[in-house]
Structures are given as structure tokens and as C-alpha cells.
Design a protein around this motif. Structure first.
Motif, mmCIF file in Angstrom:
data_model
loop_
_atom_site.group_PDB
_atom_site.id
_atom_site.type_symbol
_atom_site.label_atom_id
_atom_site.label_comp_id
_atom_site.label_asym_id
_atom_site.label_seq_id
_atom_site.Cartn_x
_atom_site.Cartn_y
_atom_site.Cartn_z
ATOM 1 N N ARG A 189 11.057 -19.775 41.614
ATOM 2 C CA ARG A 189 10.196 -20.335 42.667
ATOM 3 C C ARG A 189 10.890 -21.461 43.415
ATOM 4 O O ARG A 189 10.925 -21.496 44.634
ATOM 5 N N GLY A 190 11.493 -22.400 42.657
ATOM 6 C CA GLY A 190 12.194 -23.512 43.289
ATOM 7 C C GLY A 190 13.417 -23.045 44.042
ATOM 8 O O GLY A 190 13.710 -23.530 45.145
ATOM 9 N N ALA A 191 14.141 -22.076 43.464
ATOM 10 C CA ALA A 191 15.336 -21.558 44.136
ATOM 11 C C ALA A 191 14.970 -20.854 45.429
ATOM 12 O O ALA A 191 15.635 -21.018 46.452
ATOM 13 N N ALA A 192 13.882 -20.058 45.402
ATOM 14 C CA ALA A 192 13.445 -19.362 46.615
ATOM 15 C C ALA A 192 13.040 -20.348 47.702
ATOM 16 O O ALA A 192 13.318 -20.146 48.885
ATOM 17 N N ALA A 193 12.396 -21.444 47.290
ATOM 18 C CA ALA A 193 11.989 -22.457 48.276
ATOM 19 C C ALA A 193 13.209 -23.098 48.920
ATOM 20 O O ALA A 193 13.237 -23.316 50.141
ATOM 21 N N ASP A 194 14.238 -23.405 48.123
ATOM 22 C CA ASP A 194 15.461 -23.993 48.674
ATOM 23 C C ASP A 194 16.155 -23.038 49.632
ATOM 24 O O ASP A 194 16.697 -23.448 50.666
ATOM 25 N N LEU A 195 16.135 -21.747 49.295
ATOM 26 C CA LEU A 195 16.811 -20.742 50.126
ATOM 27 C C LEU A 195 15.955 -20.279 51.295
ATOM 28 O O LEU A 195 16.409 -19.518 52.146
ATOM 29 N N ASN A 196 14.686 -20.722 51.330
ATOM 30 C CA ASN A 196 13.743 -20.359 52.393
ATOM 31 C C ASN A 196 13.522 -18.852 52.454
ATOM 32 O O ASN A 196 13.509 -18.243 53.521
ATOM 33 N N ILE A 197 13.371 -18.230 51.273
ATOM 34 C CA ILE A 197 13.040 -16.815 51.192
ATOM 35 C C ILE A 197 11.900 -16.655 50.203
ATOM 36 O O ILE A 197 11.593 -17.563 49.432
ATOM 37 N N SER A 198 11.251 -15.510 50.216
ATOM 38 C CA SER A 198 10.153 -15.269 49.285
ATOM 39 C C SER A 198 10.710 -14.997 47.893
ATOM 40 O O SER A 198 11.876 -14.625 47.722
ATOM 41 N N GLU A 199 9.862 -15.191 46.883
ATOM 42 C CA GLU A 199 10.289 -14.915 45.515
ATOM 43 C C GLU A 199 10.633 -13.444 45.340
ATOM 44 O O GLU A 199 11.524 -13.091 44.566
ATOM 45 N N ARG A 200 9.934 -12.560 46.044
ATOM 46 C CA ARG A 200 10.235 -11.129 45.961
ATOM 47 C C ARG A 200 11.629 -10.838 46.481
ATOM 48 O O ARG A 200 12.399 -10.085 45.881
ATOM 49 N N THR A 201 11.978 -11.450 47.625
ATOM 50 C CA THR A 201 13.310 -11.241 48.181
ATOM 51 C C THR A 201 14.373 -11.776 47.228
ATOM 52 O O THR A 201 15.409 -11.135 47.002
ATOM 53 N N LEU A 202 14.123 -12.951 46.639
ATOM 54 C CA LEU A 202 15.071 -13.520 45.684
ATOM 55 C C LEU A 202 15.234 -12.605 44.478
ATOM 56 O O LEU A 202 16.351 -12.372 44.003
ATOM 57 N N TYR A 203 14.123 -12.071 43.984
ATOM 58 C CA TYR A 203 14.182 -11.166 42.832
ATOM 59 C C TYR A 203 15.039 -9.945 43.160
ATOM 60 O O TYR A 203 15.862 -9.510 42.356
ATOM 61 N N ARG A 204 14.862 -9.408 44.381
ATOM 62 C CA ARG A 204 15.634 -8.240 44.791
ATOM 63 C C ARG A 204 17.127 -8.572 44.885
ATOM 64 O O ARG A 204 17.986 -7.789 44.480
ATOM 65 N N LYS A 205 17.430 -9.767 45.411
ATOM 66 C CA LYS A 205 18.834 -10.172 45.534
ATOM 67 C C LYS A 205 19.468 -10.396 44.160
ATOM 68 O O LYS A 205 20.649 -10.096 43.951
ATOM 69 N N ILE A 206 18.688 -10.945 43.225
ATOM 70 C CA ILE A 206 19.208 -11.169 41.870
ATOM 71 C C ILE A 206 19.601 -9.839 41.234
ATOM 72 O O ILE A 206 20.647 -9.711 40.600
ATOM 73 N N LYS A 207 18.758 -8.811 41.411
ATOM 74 C CA LYS A 207 19.080 -7.497 40.880
ATOM 75 C C LYS A 207 20.272 -6.897 41.603
ATOM 76 O O LYS A 207 21.158 -6.284 40.999
ATOM 77 N N GLU A 208 20.305 -7.085 42.925
ATOM 78 C CA GLU A 208 21.385 -6.509 43.739
ATOM 79 C C GLU A 208 22.750 -7.070 43.340
ATOM 80 O O GLU A 208 23.749 -6.341 43.291
ATOM 81 N N TYR A 209 22.793 -8.385 43.070
ATOM 82 C CA TYR A 209 24.057 -9.020 42.726
ATOM 83 C C TYR A 209 24.281 -9.141 41.223
ATOM 84 O O TYR A 209 25.211 -9.802 40.777
ATOM 85 N N ASN A 210 23.367 -8.518 40.431
ATOM 86 C CA ASN A 210 23.497 -8.525 38.968
ATOM 87 C C ASN A 210 23.579 -9.948 38.428
ATOM 88 O O ASN A 210 24.461 -10.285 37.647
ATOM 89 N N LEU A 211 22.618 -10.782 38.840
ATOM 90 C CA LEU A 211 22.592 -12.179 38.410
ATOM 91 C C LEU A 211 21.537 -12.443 37.356
ATOM 92 O O LEU A 211 21.134 -13.576 37.149
ATOM 93 N N GLU A 212 21.048 -11.384 36.706
ATOM 94 C CA GLU A 212 20.015 -11.546 35.687
ATOM 95 C C GLU A 212 20.503 -12.482 34.581
ATOM 96 O O GLU A 212 21.645 -12.388 34.149
#
Length: 403
Positions: A380-403
Motif C-alpha cells: 500500500r505504501g509503495a503503491a502510494a509512493d509510485l502513484n499507482i494502484s495496489e492492483r497495478t503494483l501487484y501485477r508489476k511484482i508478478k511481472e518482474y518476479n519480485l515476490e
């Protein structure tokens, strides 16, 4: 239009303002409330869309049943189906028990799907089935379940553009928008801006036991002409800032200006509402990456200078990088800015340093890693800093294998 009924709704739900557009939106909500028709509420972020589902539910035949509000953009993509439709034991890791989803919990009542444009396409297909037949299947099950819910959805996204881009189903759009309600942005509500300012100032004064701030005539004019990209939410925040921070209780235009972001210099294009150009987000991102590349170049230059001095060679001026962007990949190409000559003018030494090519994805991945590290992995805090939704951040985490 029943003006008395509209005024009653305003008092009940604490809606401030008399603009014709807002009155029209309230009137539509009142008229559609007794039916079971699906409603789609559109409008910019911060305009006050969330009050309309409550108006619809409280004036419907379902008002004694449950009302559930679901922020579709705040639920990770991997769990959204389970949250909405439920799951059975063993459907996935940690599914230790059967669980009802929101559509089961809200059976007989109303479910408000906020940020509906953030739903994945697969979930959109399941939602369409609920709208068409009232049927759904829990995750991991093969048994068809039935539900009787009234669906009200909201979004600040242009769904027609999302359809063109393949991000939203056209058939779902027409199902959701049986009755459309458009909530006007604050800049189109005229004198409502002053009424809202007075209301927020009075609330703040009562809460903190201080005299309410007032606006001079020139400040009122400035308030009326400001663009308000953050709409009512932004006005409320600024009013509270002024109430607490201002040493005087009568606010002039010069004083007010200190609290209003300058759209020409500090307003990010993604917050500029309907005034932004379609490619403004890409431009903003490229500017950010340009800064990052310039910083990288400066560090590289410094290393080269230190290396030259340590070898007893004259420092060589580094080449000037050219910033280019082509088909989603940003590169830095270096060309010599000038030729350095020896004292005898007979030997010419030119050094060309070529920086490695970086893609936007690599920089984006690094920014996400830094934001997650900063907030201890909390999305939540990371998404706020990046100015994106939590859903978008979740998708990017999976895309870049940052789990």
C-alpha cells in the motif's frame, strides 16, 4: 425534477452545493433507486462518486439488507476472484476452509464495485455472468451458486478507451451502464466551491475550537477559477491546511496562492484531469527517466575523471549523451562534445564513452524494488509512493518476479 426530494437527499447525505449538474445526478439516483437496474457512476477521482451508491441503496427495496462497498483496485489480482465469489477448501494454498465471497454475503442487498475498471479480464467475464443470470462458481468448485444482488459500479476511467485498448469487455460495459450517472468535477460546479470551502472551514473550526477562516473577494475569485484537479477531496485538504496553518482568519489571494499547487510547474500530468493529453503520462515518465540517466552519466563522468587523474593523464571531457525513446525502450547514446588536443597540436586524443542501454522496464523494476524496500514490503505504501494502484503494483511484482 423533484427539488424538495433532492434537497432532502442533500441534507441526509450531507451533500453541499446547488449546481444543476449535481442536482441532476442526485435526481437520477433517486429515480433509479426503487428498481433493480444496474448503475454505472463515472467521474474524476475525488468528485464524490461514493455517496451515490448509498443514496441508491437507502432508497431501494433492499435498504434493510446488506450494503457492501468493494474497492476493486485495492485487492490483489491473485485473490480478487476468491474475494468476490468465494472459494472451497483446498482450492489454493492457505485455503484451509470454505469461504463465502462478497456476492454471497450481499445476497438480497446491494454491492458497490468501486474502481471496476481495475478488474482483470477473467474476473470481468465472471461478473458478466452474475449480471446476466445471477450465477457464479466459487474458486475450486464446480457447483453453480445463485445470488440476488443489486450491482452499482463506479470508475474514473474512460471505459470506451479501455475497451479500445482491450482492457475492458464491451459486453460488460453495456451491462453495467444500464443507468449511467455522471458526477461533475468541482471546476464545473460554479459557486459550489465557495459553499464547500465555508462548510469545510466551519467543520475544522468546530473540531479544533478556533475561529473559522474566511476569504477576501480576490481570494474567492481565485478559488472559483482554480482547476481543482483533485476535486472535492483536494478542496477539503487545502481548507484544513489553511485553517490550521494561517495566522490570520481572513485569507487574501496572495495567502491562498501559497496553498494552491501551480499546475504549470508542480502538477503531474496524471493529475490534470480532462485537460491532460493522452500521452502526458509517458512524457512525465520519460522526464523522470531522463533525470535518472543524467544522474548516472554524472557518476560515470566522475569515475572517468578520477581514473584519468590517477594515471597522470589530463582529464578528458566526457561526451554528451543523447536521450532517445523508441517503441517503449529508452536509450542513452554518447557522442563526443569536443576533441581534447595535446600541447603540440600534433596529437589529437578523443575519447568516446558509450553508456549501457537501459530499458524502461529495468528502471521501472528498480523503482518498484526501492519503493517496496522503503516500506518494508508493504504494497500500500509503495503503491502510494509510485502513484499507482495496489492492483497495478501487484501485477508489476508478478511481472518482474519480485515476490
Amino acid at each position: 425534477m423533484n427539488i424538495e426530494e433532492i434537497q432532502r437527499m442533500k441534507q441526509r447525505f450531507r451533500i453541499i452545493g446547488n449546481s444543476p449538474e449535481m442536482n441532476r445526478a442526485i435526481d437520477v439516483a433517486i429515480q433509479v433507486a426503487p428498481t433493480d437496474l444496474t448503475v454505472l457512476i463515472t467521474g474524476e477521482s475525488g468528485a464524490g462518486k461514493d455517496v451515490f451508491p448509498r443514496i441508491i441503496h437507502e432508497n431501494s427495496l433492499r435498504k434493510t439488507k446488506k450494503y457492501l462497498a468493494v474497492n476493486c483496485g485495492a485487492i490483489p489480482e491473485g485473490t480478487i476472484d476468491s474475494e468476490l465469489f468465494g472459494h472451497i477448501k483446498g482450492a489454493f494454498t492457505n485455503a484451509i476452509n470454505d469461504r463465502n465471497g462478497y456476492f454471497a454475503e450481499a445476497n438480497g442487498g446491494t454491492i458497490f464495485l468501486d474502481e471496476v475498471a481495475e478488474l482483470p479480464l477473467a474476473t470481468q467475464a465472471r461478473l458478466l455472468r452474475v449480471l446476466e443470470s445471477g450465477e457464479y462458481i466459487r474458486v475450486g468448485s464446480s457447483t453453480v451458486e445463485k445470488t440476488d444482488v443489486r450491482i452499482v459500479a463506479a470508475t474514473n476511467v474512460d471505459l470506451l478507451k479501455a475497451i479500445e485498448q482491450g482492457r475492458f469487455r464491451e459486453d460488460l460495459f453495456y451491462r453495467l451502464s444500464t443507468i449511467p450517472i455522471k458526477v461533475p468535477p468541482l471546476r464545473e460546479r460554479g459557486a459550489d466551491v465557495q459553499l464547500l470551502f465555508r462548510k469545510f472551514a466551519a467543520d475544522c473550526a468546530e473540531k479544533y475550537h478556533m475561529p473559522a477562516v474566511q476569504l477576501s473577494e480576490d481570494a474567492r475569485q481565485m478559488l472559483m477559477t482554480y482547476h481543482w484537479p483533485g476535486n472535492v477531496r483536494q478542496l477539503k485538504n487545502i481548507t484544513e491546511q489553511i485553517s490550521i496553518m494561517a495566522t490570520q482568519r481572513v485569507i487574501t489571494a496572495d495567502m491562498l496562492q501559497n496553498y494552491l499547487p501551480d499546475r504549470r510547474t508542480s502538477m503531474l500530468p496524471m493529475l490534470a484531469g480532462s485537460q491532460r493529453q493522452e500521452n502526458s503520462f509517458e512524457n512525465e515518465r520519460e522526464i523522470l527517466y531522463k533525470v535518472l540517466f543524467d544522474l548516472r552519466r554524472d557518476v560515470t563522468d566522475l569515475k572517468a575523471q578520477v581514473s584519468s587523474l590517477s594515471q597522470g593523464q589530463p582529464a578528458v571531457q566526457q561526451p554528451v549523451p543523447i536521450f532517445t525513446h523508441d517503441e517503449g525502450v529508452t536509450t542513452v547514446q554518447s557522442v563526443p562534445s569536443r576533441k581534447s588536443t595535446q600541447a603540440d597540436d600534433d596529437i589529437q586524443d578523443t575519447e568516446v564513452y558509450v553508456e549501457e542501454t537501459l530499458s524502461l522496464d529495468e528502471v521501472e523494476k528498480d523503482m518498484i524494488k526501492r519503493a517496496l524496500a522503503k516500506h518494508g514490503g508493504k504494497r500500500r505504501g509503495a503503491a502510494a509512493d509510485l502513484n499507482i494502484s495496489e492492483r497495478t503494483l501487484y501485477r508489476k511484482i508478478k511481472e518482474y518476479n519480485l515476490e
